[in-house]
Write a protein that holds these residues in place. Structure first.
Motif, PDB file in Angstrom:
ATOM      1  N   UNK A  64       0.837  -1.189   0.000  1.00  0.00           N
ATOM      2  CA  UNK A  64       0.000   0.000   0.000  1.00  0.00           C
ATOM      3  C   UNK A  64       0.877   1.245   0.000  1.00  0.00           C
ATOM      4  N   UNK A  65       0.404   2.292  -0.688  1.00  0.00           N
ATOM      5  CA  UNK A  65       1.159   3.541  -0.787  1.00  0.00           C
ATOM      6  C   UNK A  65       1.140   4.294   0.540  1.00  0.00           C
ATOM      7  N   UNK A  66       2.315   4.782   0.953  1.00  0.00           N
ATOM      8  CA  UNK A  66       2.430   5.565   2.174  1.00  0.00           C
ATOM      9  C   UNK A  66       3.548   6.586   2.006  1.00  0.00           C
ATOM     10  N   UNK A  67       3.181   7.858   2.039  1.00  0.00           N
ATOM     11  CA  UNK A  67       4.156   8.949   1.919  1.00  0.00           C
ATOM     12  C   UNK A  67       5.021   8.793   0.678  1.00  0.00           C
ATOM     13  N   UNK A  68       4.364   8.544  -0.458  1.00  0.00           N
ATOM     14  CA  UNK A  68       5.022   8.437  -1.767  1.00  0.00           C
ATOM     15  C   UNK A  68       5.872   7.177  -1.911  1.00  0.00           C
ATOM     16  N   UNK A  69       5.840   6.285  -0.945  1.00  0.00           N
ATOM     17  CA  UNK A  69       6.510   4.985  -1.043  1.00  0.00           C
ATOM     18  C   UNK A  69       5.482   3.882  -0.823  1.00  0.00           C
ATOM     19  N   UNK A  70       5.896   2.640  -1.079  1.00  0.00           N
ATOM     20  CA  UNK A  70       5.002   1.510  -0.837  1.00  0.00           C
ATOM     21  C   UNK A  70       5.555   0.656   0.297  1.00  0.00           C
ATOM     22  N   UNK A  71       4.654   0.242   1.178  1.00  0.00           N
ATOM     23  CA  UNK A  71       5.036  -0.613   2.299  1.00  0.00           C
ATOM     24  C   UNK A  71       4.274  -1.925   2.183  1.00  0.00           C
ATOM     25  N   UNK A  72       4.882  -2.984   2.700  1.00  0.00           N
ATOM     26  CA  UNK A  72       4.266  -4.316   2.672  1.00  0.00           C
ATOM     27  C   UNK A  72       3.369  -4.441   3.902  1.00  0.00           C
ATOM     28  N   UNK A  73       2.058  -4.275   3.690  1.00  0.00           N
ATOM     29  CA  UNK A  73       1.118  -4.214   4.800  1.00  0.00           C
ATOM     30  C   UNK A  73       0.694  -5.599   5.280  1.00  0.00           C
ATOM     31  N   UNK A  74       0.649  -6.559   4.357  1.00  0.00           N
ATOM     32  CA  UNK A  74       0.224  -7.910   4.742  1.00  0.00           C
ATOM     33  C   UNK A  74       0.961  -8.927   3.878  1.00  0.00           C
ATOM     34  N   UNK A  75       1.351 -10.034   4.511  1.00  0.00           N
ATOM     35  CA  UNK A  75       2.104 -11.057   3.781  1.00  0.00           C
ATOM     36  C   UNK A  75       1.920 -12.398   4.483  1.00  0.00           C
ATOM     37  N   UNK A  76       1.763 -13.435   3.719  1.00  0.00           N
ATOM     38  CA  UNK A  76       1.807 -14.792   4.253  1.00  0.00           C
ATOM     39  C   UNK A  76       2.045 -15.766   3.097  1.00  0.00           C
ATOM     40  N   UNK A 124      -4.289   7.096  -9.844  1.00  0.00           N
ATOM     41  CA  UNK A 124      -3.197   6.971  -8.886  1.00  0.00           C
ATOM     42  C   UNK A 124      -3.236   5.590  -8.240  1.00  0.00           C
ATOM     43  N   UNK A 125      -2.104   4.903  -8.253  1.00  0.00           N
ATOM     44  CA  UNK A 125      -2.022   3.576  -7.637  1.00  0.00           C
ATOM     45  C   UNK A 125      -1.992   3.710  -6.120  1.00  0.00           C
ATOM     46  N   UNK A 126      -2.979   3.142  -5.451  1.00  0.00           N
ATOM     47  CA  UNK A 126      -3.037   3.182  -3.990  1.00  0.00           C
ATOM     48  C   UNK A 126      -2.507   1.900  -3.365  1.00  0.00           C
ATOM     49  N   UNK A 127      -2.659   0.767  -4.078  1.00  0.00           N
ATOM     50  CA  UNK A 127      -2.238  -0.516  -3.502  1.00  0.00           C
ATOM     51  C   UNK A 127      -2.089  -1.557  -4.611  1.00  0.00           C
ATOM     52  N   UNK A 128      -1.275  -2.576  -4.315  1.00  0.00           N
ATOM     53  CA  UNK A 128      -1.107  -3.740  -5.190  1.00  0.00           C
ATOM     54  C   UNK A 128      -1.207  -4.991  -4.331  1.00  0.00           C
ATOM     55  N   UNK A 129      -1.760  -6.046  -4.909  1.00  0.00           N
ATOM     56  CA  UNK A 129      -1.775  -7.339  -4.224  1.00  0.00           C
ATOM     57  C   UNK A 129      -1.345  -8.417  -5.206  1.00  0.00           C
ATOM     58  N   UNK A 130      -0.528  -9.323  -4.701  1.00  0.00           N
ATOM     59  CA  UNK A 130      -0.147 -10.519  -5.464  1.00  0.00           C
ATOM     60  C   UNK A 130      -0.695 -11.719  -4.711  1.00  0.00           C
ATOM     61  N   UNK A 131      -1.444 -12.586  -5.402  1.00  0.00           N
ATOM     62  CA  UNK A 131      -1.987 -13.777  -4.744  1.00  0.00           C
ATOM     63  C   UNK A 131      -1.474 -15.029  -5.462  1.00  0.00           C
ATOM     64  N   UNK A 132      -1.181 -16.062  -4.680  1.00  0.00           N
ATOM     65  CA  UNK A 132      -0.681 -17.308  -5.233  1.00  0.00           C
ATOM     66  C   UNK A 132      -1.289 -18.505  -4.537  1.00  0.00           C
TER      67      UNK A 132
END
Length: 411
Positions: A64-76, A124-132
């Motif tokens: 998710x976008x935060x202060x012009x950068x992207x952070x990994x908010x959730x992962x498993x 504007x891109x707010x978030x990305x998700x990759x699912x597998x």
């Protein structure tokens, strides 16, 4: 009897209806959680439960976008990649606005996942998700991907609203702090005009912003003595205003019980050091005048020199010490003592009077002294107005700091 095909179609319809009902229930739970202002970690945990338990998504990376950068908010699931590497990989897919398959992608990181889920708002891109490791049927694939995008979008919007609400609160808090600072400073500023048979006082104060760091005071100690001070505190805002409020209270308290300016300035220095831990300092000119002896005692603590004009001559009062609040003990203290002739003018000011956006060779300390020598016969109030009019005419740039002018006529 119903044939096999009819039974199969009916089962599929029932299965789809049950799935839709489950999806609606999941969205309802998330919406209720958002309305209750549930914390971000809990919302993310709810998302993970929905994806893992209900949709059988075995692997997730949610940026998710935060202060012009992207952070990994959730992962498993699987080995967790560095967030920068994930972000760079997702940027290769920035042309896609809908769920996109990744199995045959040429990027070795992306082809480990099944689908890319983008969340956009006004391009504007707010978030990305990759699912597998995503187990679903071909009949339900489109429905499941749309639902995943919807759930993630709802959470992203909620987090954006939290962010905007927090920013609004911070803005309102800052505005209220400024209002409080102005109120505090207005309480600190004494009457701008004072006159009796032995002294006349006039002051002008123009803050650079809504709240400034300048301060002045005039106090009658007894029937034949009065004290005045002009000061400039480093910094602005509520903290500077509160420091000045404390400074004023301390000055007035010590002036009422202590006759020696050396002791007063030493006490004030200790108070400022204690209150600010050396992070702020104050420059000031402090003076006490005895009407019986006509002696003026003063201490200039790193401030612009007050100018004494008497019988056509201007004298700078510069003796004293360094600014207060910097050293635990003042490194030196050389107080001034001078006899004041009748009908003398004393001009006190802060550096905002001299400093403007564009320096002007026609407005220097020497020009100020010449101006005082030319207009030193005026009343304090008229003198102050003349000097402000003169500056407005000579200097085209705006002041870069607060402007304070405190002028006294001693009869």
């Amino acid at each position: 009897m119903q044939n096999f095909d009819e039974i199969s179609a009916e089962d599929e319809l029932i299965q789809l209806l049950l799935k839709r009902q489950t999806e609606l229930n999941a969205l309802l739970e998330i919406t209720q959680a958002i309305n209750k202002d549930t914390s971000t970690p809990v919302l993310i945990q709810m998302l993970q439960v929905i994806l893992q338990s209900y949709l059988q998504v075995g692997k997730l990376r949610f940026l998710i976008e935060k202060d012009s950068n992207f952070v990994l908010l959730s992962k498993y699931g699987g080995d967790i990649e560095p967030v920068g590497k994930l972000h760079r990989a997702c940027l290769k897919l920035n042309k896609f606005k809908e769920p996109t398959p990744l199995k045959n992608h040429d990027d070795p990181l992306l082809n480990k996942y099944d689908y890319f889920i983008p969340i956009y708002h006004k391009k504007k891109a707010l978030a990305f998700a990759l699912i597998g490791d995503f187990n679903t049927t071909s009949e339900l694939l489109s429905n499941d991907l749309n639902f995943i995008q919807t759930v993630i979008n709802v959470i992203v919007v909620a987090l954006e609203n939290k962010k905007l609400f927090k920013e609004r609160l911070q803005s309102e808090r800052f505005q209220r702090e400024m209002e409080l600072a102005v109120e505090v400073q207005n309480m600190l500023i004494p009457l701008k005009l004072y006159k009796d048979s032995r002294v006349e006082v006039s002051a002008r104060y123009i803050p650079h912003q809504n709240i400034g760091g300048d301060y002045f005071d005039f106090v009658r100690i007894n029937d034949h003595e009065f004290l005045w001070c002009i000061a400039d505190v480093s910094g602005k805002g509520i903290s500077a205003a509160l420091l000045m409020a404390n400074f004023q209270a301390s000055l007035r308290a010590w002036a009422a019980v202590e006759s020696d300016l050396n002791n007063i300035i030493d006490r004030l220095n200790k108070i400022v050091v204690t209150n600010t831990k050396g992070e702020r300092f104050i420059t000031l000119f402090l003076a006490k005048y005895n009407e019986k002896t006509r002696r003026l005692n003063y201490i200039n603590a790193g401030h612009n020199s007050t100018v004494l004009y008497s019988k056509g001559e201007a004298v700078a009062l510069s003796l004293g010490t360094t600014m207060i609040g910097v050293f635990d003990e003042l490194p030196f203290l050389n107080p001034g003592d001078i006899y004041v002739e009748p009908d003398s003018l004393l001009v006190n000011y802060t550096d905002g009077l001299m400093d403007h956006e564009h320096s002007n060779p026609n407005w220097t300390e020497a020009n100020l002294v010449e101006f005082i020598e030319t207009h030193g016969h005026e009343t304090p109030d008229i003198f102050n107005q003349r000097i402000m009019d003169h500056i407005n005419g000579v200097i085209k740039g705006k002041p870069i700091d607060d402007v304070t002018l405190l002028t006294l006529r001693i009869f």
